[in-house]
Structure formats: C-alpha cells, structure tokens
Design an enzyme around this catalytic site. Structure first.
Site, PDB file in Angstrom:
ATOM      1  CG  ASP A 163     -21.471 -17.271 -13.399  1.00 54.96           C
ATOM      2  OD1 ASP A 163     -20.179 -16.778 -14.071  1.00 54.96           O
ATOM      3  OD2 ASP A 163     -21.751 -16.567 -11.989  1.00 54.96           O
ATOM      4  CE  LYS A 173     -20.000 -10.994 -14.251  1.00 53.40           C
ATOM      5  NZ  LYS A 173     -21.077 -10.706 -14.455  1.00 53.40           N
TER       6      LYS A 173
END
Lengths: 345, 345
Positions: free
Chosen positions: B237, B248
């Site tokens: 991310d 995650k």
C-alpha cells in the site's frame, strides 16, 4: 471466585453436565449427558474443549459408560469397558491429557467385582478432575510471579476455566496475577477458525474484570513490533520430552514473532500434558479437522462454493522458542529434556 | 484473459461502474456511480479496494465531480475542484497511490478554460488507469521469472484484477507464471478481518483455474515450517524510501515467518506505490478501522457484546525481511534506498 461458577464439566453421579462451549458467548447453555457416546461426541464437536478439560470429560464419560454396562461377569464387563474406551481414544488425536486419562481409567478397573469397579472408575474420574483443578491452581500461582505490575499479556485460544475444568493454564496465570493486585491487561487473539479467543477468552476475561483487547490472529505481530506486548503466554495440548509444544494452530507463529521481538514466550500446562514417550514434537499427531470450519464462520459461508481449504487444528512450537514451561511442579527452562524428565513420569 | 472480464473499475464517460467487492463472492453486483461523493464512500467502505484500484477510482471520481461543477468561472471551478479533492484525501490514509492520483489530477487542471479542464481531468484519469494496467502487466511478467515450475506460492489479502483495476500485483505474477506454462499452486491466507483472501483471492484463482488452498492467517507459519511453501508474494500500500513496506495487516508476520524458514519473501507493486518523501516505514500512517470489523464477521457478532477490539488495517514490514521488490521497472533488492531512488520519482 468466578472460575468456580464457570463449571465447564460437572459430575452429577448419574450424568455429566457440560457447558456447551460451541454456543458461547451467545448462549450459556448446559447439557446433561447420560450416554457415554454423547460425551464422546461432545468432545469431538468441541462442545467441551481444551486439553485438560477433554481428559476430565473422557474420564467421566468412561465412568458413565461403565455404569450402564449390564451384568456381573467381570470379563464381559472389562471387554465392554475396553470397547467404550476405544470410542474416546478416537475422538481427538492431539491432546495427550485425553490418552493419559483413558489409561488411568483402564488401570482403575482392575480389582474387585463389577460393582466395585464401577465405583472405582467414578472415583478415579473425580480424582483426575480434582488433581487437574489443583494442578492448574498451583501452576497459575507459580506463573503469576513472572507477571509484573502493568504488564500487557498476549494470549491465544482459550485456556481458562472453560478449557481446564479448573482454574486455567495461561489464563489461570493472568487471573492469579490480577488476584495478586497487579494491574494487567490482555491482548486476546481471536483464534480462527473456531474463534475460541473471541468467543471464550474475551468472555471469561470480561467476567473477571480484566481489560481485554480482541485482535485478529494477524495483528499479534504488529502489536509485538509496536512494543505493546510484555509477554506471551499460551497453553499446550501435548509437550514432547524435548520441550517441543503442540498447541492451537497459530502458536508457532506467535513464538517466532516473540523471539524476533525479544518478548518472553511462556507455555503453561499441567504435567498431564507432558508426553515423555515422544522424543520430539515431530512425533505429535496433528488433528486435521473439517475444512468447513475454514470456509464457513458460524455456519455462514465466507469463501466461494467448492473452495479447497486446509484445517490443521494444532501446530508444533520447537522448544528453542520457549522461554519457560510453567507446570504445577515449577518452571522448566532449557535444557527441557532434563527438566521435564525430572517432573513428569 | 479473465482479468479483462473482471472490471473492478470501468469508466463510462458520465459515470463510474464498479464491482461491489464487499458483496463478493456471494454476489457479482455492479454499481454505477454518478456522484463523486458516492465514489469516495465506495473507497471508504471498501467496495473498491487495493492500493492501485483506489488510486484509479479516486481519479475517476475527481473527473466525475469536475464534470458536475456548474459555471465557467475558472477560479470558482478550481476552488470547487480543490474541495472535492479533499473529500478523496480523507477516504483512506495508508495507500499512497490515492494521494499520487489526486496530486496528478490537481496538476492536470491547470491550462485552458473550464470545459477544457474537465476534458483534461477525464483524460488524466484514463491515463492513470491505463498506466496502472500496463505497470501491473509488466511487473507480473518480470516477477513470474522468480516462479519455478511446481512452486507453491503463499499470498495474503487480494492483489489481483480486483485490487489493481488491471492485471494484478502479487496475484498478477501468479497468473503470469501460469500463462508461461508453469504448474503452480497457491496457499491463500483468508486475511481477517475483511476476508479478502477467502472472498476475493480464492474467487479470482478459481476463475483462473489455478489450484488454491484457503487457510486461516494463523496457519501460514505451520505450512512454511512444514516445507510446503516455496515463496511468499504480497502487494503493498506504500513503500518508503528505504524499502519498508506498508501492506495489509498480517504481512509483517508472514515476512518474519518467511525469514525464519528461509523462504523468499517478495513484494510486488507498481512504482505508484513508492513514496520517496517518507524516509522509513515508521512515517507511514496506519489506518485504524471500525472495531466492529473484528467483533463481527459479515454482520454477525462473534465476540461478547461490548468487547473492546483493535483494528489496524495495515502493518509495516522492515526492508530487511524483503527478498526483492518487484516493480514494472525491474526487481529492486538491497540496498533499497539506492534502487528505489533510481526507479521512482
């Protein structure tokens, strides 16, 4: 004390009353079992679970089954007793407490006539239960010395009154530390697939007034790395002679994370969990359960239809990841082979 | 190719069509969004998710919002555009692709009159989308070289067509390896709390005909330790300048386990995920989501009422656990600081 209110397993002479743990926390429902086959099924379906508790439940189940054997012929009785013991042998493969309890029950039925043997079996089951209560109480007191005021403790699965039929192992230590006046808090892994952490540990801790933060299993590493965890304590289903520990799936992961983050990792278990016949954890049989427990949660499908899933219920943590094994006869540290041989038989 | 059928995000000039990922795998339902606020909400509620996909969705959302601004006054237009961009800034904090897309959209609206700027914004959004499709296709081809015939690959969360609006990152590599004729299989972590692995990855892989075994997050360590996993690949991310990777929740745990078991641990991400403005992962903001995602599963409560829960949606994996970062401009290895500076801008 709350743990006395929480009777996971209660012997009522002609029946065994169990708290149906598969229904918690939504429903506190007790089931009275009169047929030993129902006791075996309750173990298999994890209505009663936790290594010490399933040993106790099996012992009572055998006593119950023995009572229902007809006739006074000793050989006939022993043959039927052997058969019903086999039913319990095949319920769950990993926790050694089960096999130890069955073996003790087998030895209890040797002297006297059939009615005397029935009485002896019921007494032996009660003794197993009382010994486990006492063992978990003692190991909890001993282990609580490791917990300092202000500690945040990480735990996995459920190891309290529900799991042990007594005081608890890892959770027993948490409770004892609180009773000693220490301000502590707990991070509880939810423990997929069957969510014993979310359903049972959170429930027990809230009843004890111990602050708990529920996390998914995947968050434990994050909080360890953030410096939020002072120690991790887990239970055990079987401890090999070299100190390797089988426990609920995910335990090995926590142990690796704890080592990487220099956090003490403790295993709490009564001596009935030690199996000196197995040289190492590699020999511990790991139960593989229904993949539906992974593809479904509380009966609701989460994965696409037909998805292939694996479901090992336990893993093995090699002894070199374990800071200490806490038993009722003291804390064992490396070298585990010597320490365990001294206390276990 | 299946990824073309699986349109997570589709621009229809006057509306944005998204596949509602929160309903998968139970329902394949598409939603047409005409109001930019609904696009922002879809990102927030994770109807569209995955770092590249939310960047793309935000860009289209801004283009959509721009179209609905009334009047021809340039200053007025830019002021309203700024406001609607703020709505997207506050949707989700961790994935940098979102902020990069917003920043590109801001720069795209500088020249010409209002109608020209509206056209420029729509073009820029389409360009961002096309670039991401191309980037993920290229990095998947490159990464597939790491996968040998017969490999079993562990992955976490969902990083396929759904997450990227294109080919996929970690899952793109898996798909590319299969297209190269390699016989591969995947272990997919279910990825609590929102179960993207169980719901989305299992679904995508089944559609691709790639054998998948679904496991709980707590089982990954067990299978690594059993020698069942040849490599782990995850998405990202945000990647800091030194190679630390936010991804995650649970990714850090997998990386520690992979290192402990000498298994290569790869991160696959387009360059749009790299954030050179942050020296290390410690500066990456970690989204804390609603604790209900932990205490409930698909709307059903699993913990006792009132249970306190934590819900960090991401964690940071320090670069020293990462074997390589796979981008469309090549594979970066230690020292990441140099390698990332060379490819990212």
């Amino acid at each position: 004390m709350v743990q006395m209110r929480l009777k996971a397993v209660e012997w009522l002479d002609d029946r065994l009353r169990i708290l149906d743990q598969s229904k918690l926390p939504h429903e506190e429902s007790f089931i009275d079992l009169v047929d030993y086959q129902d006791v075996a099924l309750a173990i298999k379906e994890m209505k009663v679970r936790g290594a010490p508790a399933i040993g106790i439940a099996a012992a009572y189940g055998i006593a119950l089954g023995a009572q229902s054997i007809k006739g006074e012929n000793k050989d006939e009785f022993l043959s039927q007793l052997d058969e019903l013991m086999q039913t319990f042998v095949s319920t769950r493969p990993t926790a050694v407490n089960l096999f130890r309890a069955i073996s003790r029950m087998r030895k209890a039925a040797t002297g006297g006539n059939v009615p005397e043997m029935k009485t002896a079996l019921a007494s032996e089951a009660k003794e197993i239960h009382e010994e486990e209560i006492e063992a978990t109480r003692r190991l909890s007191q001993l282990g609580a010395e490791l917990i300092k005021d202000g500690f945040t403790i990480l735990t996995h699965c459920n190891t309290g009154a529900l799991a042990t039929g007594g005081y608890g192992t890892a959770l027993g230590i948490v409770k004892a530390a609180k009773e000693q006046g220490k301000r502590i808090s707990v991070f509880a892994d939810e423990t997929r697939p069957l969510l014993q952490g979310a359903r049972l540990t959170a429930w027990e801790l809230e009843q004890e007034g111990i602050p708990v933060t529920l996390i998914t299993d995947s968050m434990a590493g994050y909080f360890m790395n953030q410096g939020k965890i002072d120690c991790a304590i887990v239970g055990a289903d079987r401890i090999a002679a070299n100190g390797d520990v089988a426990n609920k799936i995910g335990t090995y992961t926590l142990a690796v994370l704890a080592k990487e983050n220099s956090i003490p990792f403790y295993v709490a278990a009564p001596i009935s969990t030690v199996d000196l016949t197995l040289p190492s954890g590699a020999e511990i049989p790991i139960e593989e359960r229904d993949p539906k427990e992974v593809t479904h949660i509380q009966g609701i499908r989460i994965a696409p239809e037909g998805t292939n899933a694996a479901n090992p219920a336990f893993d093995v943590t090699p002894h070199n990841y374990i800071s200490a094994i806490i038993t009722e006869k003291g804390m064992i540290r490396e070298p585990y082979l010597d320490g365990l041989a001294k206390i276990a038989t």
